[in-house]
Write an enzyme that holds these catalytic residues in place. Structure first.
Site, PDB file in Angstrom:
ATOM      1  N   CYS A 217       0.828  -1.203   0.000  1.00  0.00           N
ATOM      2  CA  CYS A 217       0.000   0.000   0.000  1.00  0.00           C
ATOM      3  C   CYS A 217       0.869   1.263   0.000  1.00  0.00           C
ATOM      4  O   CYS A 217       1.528   1.527  -0.994  1.00  0.00           O
ATOM      5  CB  CYS A 217      -0.990  -0.068   1.164  1.00  0.00           C
ATOM      6  SG  CYS A 217      -2.454   0.925   0.866  1.00  0.00           S
TER       7      CYS A 217
ATOM      8  N   GLU B  15      -1.171  -8.495   5.592  1.00  0.00           N
ATOM      9  CA  GLU B  15      -0.858  -8.582   7.032  1.00  0.00           C
ATOM     10  C   GLU B  15      -2.098  -8.393   7.898  1.00  0.00           C
ATOM     11  O   GLU B  15      -2.052  -8.628   9.092  1.00  0.00           O
ATOM     12  CB  GLU B  15       0.237  -7.574   7.408  1.00  0.00           C
ATOM     13  CG  GLU B  15      -0.184  -6.110   7.522  1.00  0.00           C
ATOM     14  CD  GLU B  15      -0.371  -5.418   6.167  1.00  0.00           C
ATOM     15  OE1 GLU B  15      -0.333  -6.097   5.123  1.00  0.00           O
ATOM     16  OE2 GLU B  15      -0.568  -4.196   6.184  1.00  0.00           O
TER      17      GLU B  15
ATOM     18  N   HIS C 138      -3.188  -5.280   1.652  1.00  0.00           N
ATOM     19  CA  HIS C 138      -2.581  -5.598   2.946  1.00  0.00           C
ATOM     20  C   HIS C 138      -2.809  -7.072   3.306  1.00  0.00           C
ATOM     21  O   HIS C 138      -3.827  -7.382   3.913  1.00  0.00           O
ATOM     22  CB  HIS C 138      -3.236  -4.781   4.062  1.00  0.00           C
ATOM     23  CG  HIS C 138      -3.079  -3.306   3.953  1.00  0.00           C
ATOM     24  ND1 HIS C 138      -2.103  -2.608   4.626  1.00  0.00           N
ATOM     25  CD2 HIS C 138      -3.779  -2.394   3.267  1.00  0.00           C
ATOM     26  CE1 HIS C 138      -2.218  -1.316   4.356  1.00  0.00           C
ATOM     27  NE2 HIS C 138      -3.229  -1.161   3.535  1.00  0.00           N
TER      28      HIS C 138
HETATM   29  N1  GLN Z   1      -3.652   6.330   0.871  1.00  0.00           N
HETATM   30  C1  GLN Z   1      -2.366   6.109   1.474  1.00  0.00           C
HETATM   31  C2  GLN Z   1      -1.284   6.904   0.744  1.00  0.00           C
HETATM   32  O1  GLN Z   1      -1.508   7.319  -0.361  1.00  0.00           O
HETATM   33  C3  GLN Z   1      -2.012   4.622   1.470  1.00  0.00           C
HETATM   34  C4  GLN Z   1      -3.033   3.851   2.266  1.00  0.00           C
HETATM   35  C5  GLN Z   1      -2.492   2.642   2.972  1.00  0.00           C
HETATM   36  O2  GLN Z   1      -1.285   2.448   3.075  1.00  0.00           O
HETATM   37  N2  GLN Z   1      -3.393   1.830   3.509  1.00  0.00           N
HETATM   38  O3  GLN Z   1      -0.242   7.105   1.270  1.00  0.00           O
END
Ligand code: GLN
Length: 189
Positions: A78, A172, A170
């Site tokens: 992410c 995790e 994710h």
């Molecule tokens: N929206 C976040 C970003 O752009 C990432 C979201 C996440 O890591 N769950 O940094």
């Protein structure tokens, strides 16, 4: 052998718990000294601009690039994927610039649009992976150095490039520890 989890901001504890569930030591990494001790590094979800500023502030930028050049496995989930990317659509925010992809931040909508789904990953045994998406980025372009391993209807959500992995989602935050096991195996070399 220990697996590092970049512990500057975000959901690093969930990754560390998953690594420990796999019977491997998790080392929280906040400074270059701690980075030296690990055989692989997970960059967690969180807020990518914040984590990027902290990487810079704690002098981790060069040491991270150096370990990556030496071939240490690094897996960004992410926000971690955004930090690994070479290109972030419409943004000049900090990035490590390693993964040959363009990412679009928050491509699946807001926090309340978070969702879970089962996704097949190419070359990954044992059936689909449970994946959680929270304000997740989408990989809108995969350059020649990277390889797309997984898609949703919206587009690419996992790539690999040598020892680098990037996932929009994710693993995790699920009960499925197969991706962590596979990453630990890669780091064990
Ligand atoms: N929206 C976040 C970003 O752009 C990432 C979201 C996440 O890591 N769950 O940094």
């Amino acid at each position: 052998m220990s697996i590092g989890v970049l512990a500057l901001q975000g959901d690093y504890d969930a990754h560390a718990r998953m690594v420990e569930r796999c019977g491997t030591t998790a080392q929280r990494v906040r400074c270059p000294q701690e980075l030296k001790r690990v055989s692989g590094l997970i960059i967690p979800g969180g807020e990518s601009t914040t984590i990027g500023k902290l990487i810079d502030r704690w002098g981790l930028h060069e040491p991270l690039l150096e370990r990556a050049r030496q071939g240490m496995p690094i897996w960004g989930t992410c926000a971690g994927l955004i930090l690994l990317a070479r290109r972030v659509e419409g943004s000049d925010q900090y990035r490590m610039g390693l993964l040959d992809v363009t990412v679009r931040r928050n491509a699946f909508g807001r926090q309340i649009d978070s969702f879970e789904t089962d996704l097949p990953i190419r070359g990954f045994p044992g059936g689909p992976i449970r994946a959680v998406f929270i304000r997740a980025p989408l990989i809108i372009e995969v350059g020649p150095e990277a390889e797309a391993l997984c898609e949703t209807d919206a587009g690419v959500v996992m790539v690999r490039q040598g020892n680098l992995w990037g996932t929009s989602f994710h693993p995790e935050l699920t009960d499925d520890c197969r991706m962590h096991r596979a990453f630990i195996e890669l780091a064990r070399g």
